[in-house]
Motif scaffolding. Sequence first.
Motif, PDB file in Angstrom:
ATOM      1  N   VAL A 136       4.648   1.766  -1.921  1.00  0.00           N
ATOM      2  CA  VAL A 136       4.671   1.518  -0.453  1.00  0.00           C
ATOM      3  C   VAL A 136       3.751   2.902   0.158  1.00  0.00           C
ATOM      4  O   VAL A 136       4.059   4.097   0.009  1.00  0.00           O
ATOM      5  CB  VAL A 136       6.188   1.657   0.208  1.00  0.00           C
ATOM      6  CG1 VAL A 136       5.800   1.740   1.748  1.00  0.00           C
ATOM      7  CG2 VAL A 136       6.672   0.316  -0.289  1.00  0.00           C
ATOM      8  N   PHE A 161      -3.377  13.615  -3.494  1.00  0.00           N
ATOM      9  CA  PHE A 161      -2.155  14.265  -4.232  1.00  0.00           C
ATOM     10  C   PHE A 161      -1.541  13.063  -5.059  1.00  0.00           C
ATOM     11  O   PHE A 161      -1.155  13.315  -6.009  1.00  0.00           O
ATOM     12  CB  PHE A 161      -1.186  14.390  -2.947  1.00  0.00           C
ATOM     13  CG  PHE A 161       0.090  14.980  -3.280  1.00  0.00           C
ATOM     14  CD1 PHE A 161       1.428  14.114  -3.485  1.00  0.00           C
ATOM     15  CD2 PHE A 161       0.277  16.369  -3.392  1.00  0.00           C
ATOM     16  CE1 PHE A 161       2.642  14.450  -3.883  1.00  0.00           C
ATOM     17  CE2 PHE A 161       1.697  16.698  -3.990  1.00  0.00           C
ATOM     18  CZ  PHE A 161       2.592  15.971  -4.167  1.00  0.00           C
ATOM     19  N   GLY A 162      -1.352  11.707  -4.130  1.00  0.00           N
ATOM     20  CA  GLY A 162      -0.966  10.680  -5.044  1.00  0.00           C
ATOM     21  C   GLY A 162      -1.576  10.315  -6.473  1.00  0.00           C
ATOM     22  O   GLY A 162      -0.714   9.759  -7.237  1.00  0.00           O
ATOM     23  N   VAL A 210      -3.060   5.760  -3.036  1.00  0.00           N
ATOM     24  CA  VAL A 210      -2.302   5.251  -4.104  1.00  0.00           C
ATOM     25  C   VAL A 210      -2.212   3.668  -4.215  1.00  0.00           C
ATOM     26  O   VAL A 210      -1.357   2.989  -4.822  1.00  0.00           O
ATOM     27  CB  VAL A 210      -0.789   5.756  -4.162  1.00  0.00           C
ATOM     28  CG1 VAL A 210      -0.812   7.209  -4.242  1.00  0.00           C
ATOM     29  CG2 VAL A 210      -0.170   5.530  -2.796  1.00  0.00           C
ATOM     30  N   TYR A 260       2.768  13.016  10.796  1.00  0.00           N
ATOM     31  CA  TYR A 260       1.795  13.124   9.884  1.00  0.00           C
ATOM     32  C   TYR A 260       2.396  13.795   8.547  1.00  0.00           C
ATOM     33  O   TYR A 260       2.032  13.126   7.414  1.00  0.00           O
ATOM     34  CB  TYR A 260       0.543  13.950  10.080  1.00  0.00           C
ATOM     35  CG  TYR A 260       0.427  13.602  11.569  1.00  0.00           C
ATOM     36  CD1 TYR A 260       0.211  14.761  12.477  1.00  0.00           C
ATOM     37  CD2 TYR A 260       0.137  12.524  12.046  1.00  0.00           C
ATOM     38  CE1 TYR A 260      -0.310  14.529  14.046  1.00  0.00           C
ATOM     39  CE2 TYR A 260      -0.204  12.372  13.400  1.00  0.00           C
ATOM     40  CZ  TYR A 260      -0.567  13.280  14.159  1.00  0.00           C
ATOM     41  OH  TYR A 260      -0.784  13.061  15.702  1.00  0.00           O
ATOM     42  N   ALA A 261       3.119  14.661   8.535  1.00  0.00           N
ATOM     43  CA  ALA A 261       3.936  15.152   7.201  1.00  0.00           C
ATOM     44  C   ALA A 261       2.730  15.613   6.313  1.00  0.00           C
ATOM     45  O   ALA A 261       2.970  15.379   4.898  1.00  0.00           O
ATOM     46  CB  ALA A 261       4.713  14.092   6.765  1.00  0.00           C
ATOM     47  N   LEU A 262       1.828  16.001   6.675  1.00  0.00           N
ATOM     48  CA  LEU A 262       0.616  16.417   5.954  1.00  0.00           C
ATOM     49  C   LEU A 262       1.016  17.846   5.067  1.00  0.00           C
ATOM     50  O   LEU A 262       1.761  18.620   5.535  1.00  0.00           O
ATOM     51  CB  LEU A 262      -0.733  16.795   6.353  1.00  0.00           C
ATOM     52  CG  LEU A 262      -1.473  15.436   7.235  1.00  0.00           C
ATOM     53  CD1 LEU A 262      -2.607  15.783   7.950  1.00  0.00           C
ATOM     54  CD2 LEU A 262      -1.637  14.482   6.145  1.00  0.00           C
ATOM     55  N   PHE A 263       0.512  18.043   3.622  1.00  0.00           N
ATOM     56  CA  PHE A 263       1.072  19.151   3.022  1.00  0.00           C
ATOM     57  C   PHE A 263       0.113  20.176   3.711  1.00  0.00           C
ATOM     58  O   PHE A 263      -1.031  20.377   3.567  1.00  0.00           O
ATOM     59  CB  PHE A 263       0.654  18.868   1.608  1.00  0.00           C
ATOM     60  CG  PHE A 263       1.412  17.677   1.025  1.00  0.00           C
ATOM     61  CD1 PHE A 263       0.844  16.873   0.261  1.00  0.00           C
ATOM     62  CD2 PHE A 263       2.742  17.500   1.080  1.00  0.00           C
ATOM     63  CE1 PHE A 263       1.392  15.608  -0.188  1.00  0.00           C
ATOM     64  CE2 PHE A 263       3.340  16.351   0.651  1.00  0.00           C
ATOM     65  CZ  PHE A 263       2.786  15.601   0.050  1.00  0.00           C
ATOM     66  N   ARG A 264       0.895  21.270   4.217  1.00  0.00           N
ATOM     67  CA  ARG A 264       0.254  22.249   5.184  1.00  0.00           C
ATOM     68  C   ARG A 264      -0.542  23.041   4.071  1.00  0.00           C
ATOM     69  O   ARG A 264      -1.379  23.800   4.571  1.00  0.00           O
ATOM     70  CB  ARG A 264       0.950  22.917   6.044  1.00  0.00           C
ATOM     71  CG  ARG A 264       1.996  23.680   5.480  1.00  0.00           C
ATOM     72  CD  ARG A 264       3.132  24.269   6.174  1.00  0.00           C
ATOM     73  NE  ARG A 264       4.419  22.907   6.417  1.00  0.00           N
ATOM     74  CZ  ARG A 264       5.342  23.148   7.107  1.00  0.00           C
ATOM     75  NH1 ARG A 264       5.485  24.135   8.005  1.00  0.00           N
ATOM     76  NH2 ARG A 264       6.231  22.402   6.966  1.00  0.00           N
ATOM     77  N   ARG A 273      -4.247   9.393   2.859  1.00  0.00           N
ATOM     78  CA  ARG A 273      -3.410   9.820   1.789  1.00  0.00           C
ATOM     79  C   ARG A 273      -2.459   8.678   1.178  1.00  0.00           C
ATOM     80  O   ARG A 273      -2.526   8.339   0.198  1.00  0.00           O
ATOM     81  CB  ARG A 273      -2.595  10.997   2.374  1.00  0.00           C
ATOM     82  CG  ARG A 273      -1.738  11.664   1.139  1.00  0.00           C
ATOM     83  CD  ARG A 273      -0.881  12.732   1.649  1.00  0.00           C
ATOM     84  NE  ARG A 273      -0.030  12.371   2.814  1.00  0.00           N
ATOM     85  CZ  ARG A 273       0.960  13.073   3.364  1.00  0.00           C
ATOM     86  NH1 ARG A 273       0.768  14.440   2.720  1.00  0.00           N
ATOM     87  NH2 ARG A 273       1.862  12.700   4.238  1.00  0.00           N
ATOM     88  N   ALA A 274      -1.928   7.968   2.388  1.00  0.00           N
ATOM     89  CA  ALA A 274      -1.141   6.901   1.852  1.00  0.00           C
ATOM     90  C   ALA A 274      -1.715   5.860   1.006  1.00  0.00           C
ATOM     91  O   ALA A 274      -1.640   4.880   0.362  1.00  0.00           O
ATOM     92  CB  ALA A 274      -0.581   6.095   3.152  1.00  0.00           C
ATOM     93  N   PHE A 308       3.527   8.691   8.289  1.00  0.00           N
ATOM     94  CA  PHE A 308       4.806   9.515   9.377  1.00  0.00           C
ATOM     95  C   PHE A 308       4.409   9.626  10.717  1.00  0.00           C
ATOM     96  O   PHE A 308       3.018  10.060  10.872  1.00  0.00           O
ATOM     97  CB  PHE A 308       5.319  10.733   8.668  1.00  0.00           C
ATOM     98  CG  PHE A 308       5.863  10.415   7.392  1.00  0.00           C
ATOM     99  CD1 PHE A 308       5.226  10.475   6.100  1.00  0.00           C
ATOM    100  CD2 PHE A 308       7.349  11.049   7.236  1.00  0.00           C
ATOM    101  CE1 PHE A 308       6.074  10.284   4.906  1.00  0.00           C
ATOM    102  CE2 PHE A 308       8.034  10.728   6.155  1.00  0.00           C
ATOM    103  CZ  PHE A 308       7.293  10.298   5.002  1.00  0.00           C
ATOM    104  N   LEU A 315       3.419   5.191   3.436  1.00  0.00           N
ATOM    105  CA  LEU A 315       4.014   5.355   4.586  1.00  0.00           C
ATOM    106  C   LEU A 315       3.062   6.558   5.409  1.00  0.00           C
ATOM    107  O   LEU A 315       2.978   7.496   4.810  1.00  0.00           O
ATOM    108  CB  LEU A 315       5.463   6.064   4.575  1.00  0.00           C
ATOM    109  CG  LEU A 315       6.433   6.432   5.707  1.00  0.00           C
ATOM    110  CD1 LEU A 315       6.276   5.100   6.700  1.00  0.00           C
ATOM    111  CD2 LEU A 315       7.826   6.665   5.167  1.00  0.00           C
ATOM    112  N   ARG A 364      -3.101  12.899  -8.272  1.00  0.00           N
ATOM    113  CA  ARG A 364      -3.073  13.816  -9.273  1.00  0.00           C
ATOM    114  C   ARG A 364      -1.512  13.869  -9.717  1.00  0.00           C
ATOM    115  O   ARG A 364      -1.354  14.513 -10.842  1.00  0.00           O
ATOM    116  CB  ARG A 364      -3.344  15.194  -8.500  1.00  0.00           C
ATOM    117  CG  ARG A 364      -4.685  15.488  -8.085  1.00  0.00           C
ATOM    118  CD  ARG A 364      -5.292  16.950  -8.341  1.00  0.00           C
ATOM    119  NE  ARG A 364      -6.599  16.773  -7.833  1.00  0.00           N
ATOM    120  CZ  ARG A 364      -6.793  17.670  -6.971  1.00  0.00           C
ATOM    121  NH1 ARG A 364      -5.954  18.133  -6.209  1.00  0.00           N
ATOM    122  NH2 ARG A 364      -8.161  17.913  -6.440  1.00  0.00           N
ATOM    123  N   ILE A 365      -0.811  13.332  -9.244  1.00  0.00           N
ATOM    124  CA  ILE A 365       0.666  13.552  -9.707  1.00  0.00           C
ATOM    125  C   ILE A 365       0.953  12.420 -10.830  1.00  0.00           C
ATOM    126  O   ILE A 365       2.146  12.141 -11.200  1.00  0.00           O
ATOM    127  CB  ILE A 365       1.822  13.654  -8.759  1.00  0.00           C
ATOM    128  CG1 ILE A 365       1.641  12.429  -7.583  1.00  0.00           C
ATOM    129  CG2 ILE A 365       1.668  14.853  -7.907  1.00  0.00           C
ATOM    130  CD1 ILE A 365       2.847  12.139  -7.050  1.00  0.00           C
TER     131      ILE A 365
END
Lengths: 277, 284, 371
Positions: C76, C97-98, C153, C83-87, C149-150, C80, C78, C100-101
């Motif tokens: 899913v 990010f999604g 993935v 935004y909840a971006l990685f500062r 970003r969402a 936010f 999401l 790379r991990i």
Amino acid sequence: MGYRRRRVLPGFGISLGYALTYLGLIVLLPLAALAWKASALAPDGWLQLLSAPRTLAALKLSFGGALLAALFNAGAGLLVTWVLVRYRFPGRRLLDALVDLPFALPTAVAGIALTAIYAPNGWIGQYLSALGIKIAYTPAGVLVAMIFVGFPYVVRTLQPVLETLDRDVEEAAESLGATRLQTFLRVIAPTLVPTLLTGFALALARAVGEYGSVIFIAGNIPVRSEIAPLLIVQKLEQFDYAGAAALGTVMLGFSLLLLVVIALLQRWSGRWAERAA
Amino acid sequence: MSAPPMVRPLSWRHRLLRGALVALVMAFMAVLVLLPLAAVFVEALGKGAAAFRAALVQPETMSAIKLTLLVAVIAVPLNLVFGVAAAWAMTRFQFRGKALLGAFIDLPFSVSPVVAGLVYVLLFGAQGWFGPWLSDHGITIIFAVPGLVLATVFVTLPFVARELIALMQAQGSEEEEAARTLGASGWQMFFRVTLPNIRWALLYGVLLCNARAMGEFGAVSVVSGHIRGLTTTMPLEVEMRYNEYDYMGAFAVASLLGLLALLTLVVKVLLEWRYGDELAARGH
Amino acid sequence: MTLELSRLHRRYAGFAALDDVSLRIEPGEFLALLGPSGSGKTTLLRILAGLDYPDSGSVRQNDRDLLAVDARQRKVGLVFQHYALFRHLTVAENVAFGLRIRPRKSRPGRAEINERVQRLLKRVQLEDLGKRYTSQLSGGQRQRVALARALAVEPDLLLLDEPFGALDAQVRVALRRWLRNLHEELGLTSVFVTHDQEEALELADRVAVMNRGRIEQIGTPEAIYQQPATPFVCEFIGKNNRIPLQRANGVLTGGQRQLGADPWPGNAVGAAIGYVRPEHLQVSSAPSADGWAAQLRHIYLAGGVAHLELDVPALGQVLEADMSSDEVAQRGLQPGQSLGVQPRLITAFPLGAQGEADAAARHVLQPQAAL
């Protein structure tokens, strides 16, 4: 169909488990040992201990001295915080950094330094003894040391509150004709009271249990200038574990009481901030 | 934040009052704080640089320094891990008894250092709870290094935890939730999102924790036994020399601790200045 | 990929965030959850994302129990509200990010990740900002990074929590159009939460209107607007005049005018509530038998539409009627004039003994114009 709620983020079990185990082993278990050893003293043993003149004098010195020192710190701290926050002058930043020195300086170092200054032949002490005033090796010395260690608590507690104080309210008061003093007493001071009390309580808690800064300047003569923590150490050296534990419990009880008071004060000042907003 | 300061002309009387207050405060702080700091260094170097060096080069000084460092190197990381675990549990989950846990974490702050040492003597001393068991197994804690470490851990327990709890509470868990929805495992989330966001507060907490750990006196004094060369940390060494009337020696060691205090203050101010908003809790 | 949400309940200390909510989300549709704050829409979204769990009820995705699946594995995306971006990461690193991990086996190579990131950034029109940090971006740009970003993935379901809530009005409108186009391009099943009805009605294929933890009505934007099913939807969506009605002797009256036969014969006497949209109020030069006398109080001109404020003594309230600005000019309408106003379409609900409206007994009246 019912569904059991799960935690969204991982690691609850491991983090809480570790924290509780660690805390239990390091803090709670030893405190339990204190209570256990203190309970080994029979009730009349307690009475004997607490009514002994040496104990009473030590408690009076530690608590009474801490109270006076905290009161002084409340007043002086308010003044210093006010000047630091409200005025601009050269060296202000340096002054601000210096406030933290009693926090950072090891207590033993502070102890010998204060003694070097206030001893009868010390930096300031020599002039004072010419006037007949003795500080080191008397209860006055204890007071000076307690003031030194408790001072930053008042300033650092007051500072954020004073910094974020809404100037609009002050300006409103002045536009309605209040003098600076009236504005201070009627508008500013009331909002500061809970925070000042919190700082006072924190300084008090620190000063009551203070050991390292005090024992060098105190004189440490039983009944005359001996603080309660030192009495505990003496009892330990004489293997009077029950007595030491009992006295320790008294001090711990007071610490816990202060903790509760401080928590309540912080809640009160939190609510005040909401009302003022 | 508050509105910008009022700009209005000050009467000369006002200015005089301000000036007097500033002068008063400066004088007060000079006497209260600057004088003792100066005294440490002046007394240490009072008899000249050569005597100062001689006082420091003694084997007791060396072993005191080593012991202080050893205790700090063990105690600080232990409290660091605790701080992270406690902050994670407290700020990312709801559970009953949170306030109680917070109070227990704050407890070492309000307890007298002598009581802190006392409780370990009562636990592990010869007459303590575990005393007989320990001596049966040939383990010494009190009057030995383990006791020093334990007492230091107790007194410095809250430092890292409090910094992290304040900051992580303020930051909220949204970034970590976002990482989870993107597929991150627990450890990936922790190392790639959580840690980078708390690194300066972590450093700040470690700094304060270390300063206290190295400078702790009361608690360590009670559990130490004052065995020269074996269980004497730097603060204890200061006390012992002072009691032997070796004032200059005492101040010499004290000056090292004074330098540490100054260094701590400098780094603290630097961190607050550069990373103020990532520290949440300011100046305490 | 159909999502079936069934009888979801969720309580927080003291109040019901979700109260028996059931919903079916069709594959590829753009669904809006619309409602005031506290209506439960964000709770519903978070349950879909795996960031919250219901007290009871089920969520099934193609017959798979989605609630048993961890947020990490739900595929899913999401976005936010804030935004909840990685500062501490750059824009490109946020989007990557999604990818790379992912575990080594399923992780694309570095070159491929970079290429995918660039493609996504291009699609959200941020291709030159890859190296910037998120604090250097505007709100609208951050929103698009969060979306990229969402999407990186390749989720099966896209969830957006008040995506335009924190943005300026102009940026909001522009991004709205852009999001609609993106959805048409991708065909991804999307659910978005909003309290802005204009946004919901403009963007969504279907709108679910929520209030106090319940879904009041689900339907296309047209259906929601033209055929509101409950009093709440009547009042929340668009503008509506609320008129108290009386039922007696088989007749429904309002303001002493007969409006039609009583549609609820059961109880002979009772009260009801009627809703008339401003565009369904006909304004005539004189009062007529099927309407009320009114005095024109004020005219608000909003571009091509004129809103007329009419004081109706018979009802003891002020009604708002809409007509085109041209017509107002043609008929020379002025404040102070005495006119007549007739309702042409009334959505009515009977009121029970305690004054609660019965949504199930909704009836639409269309009083005919007097010939």
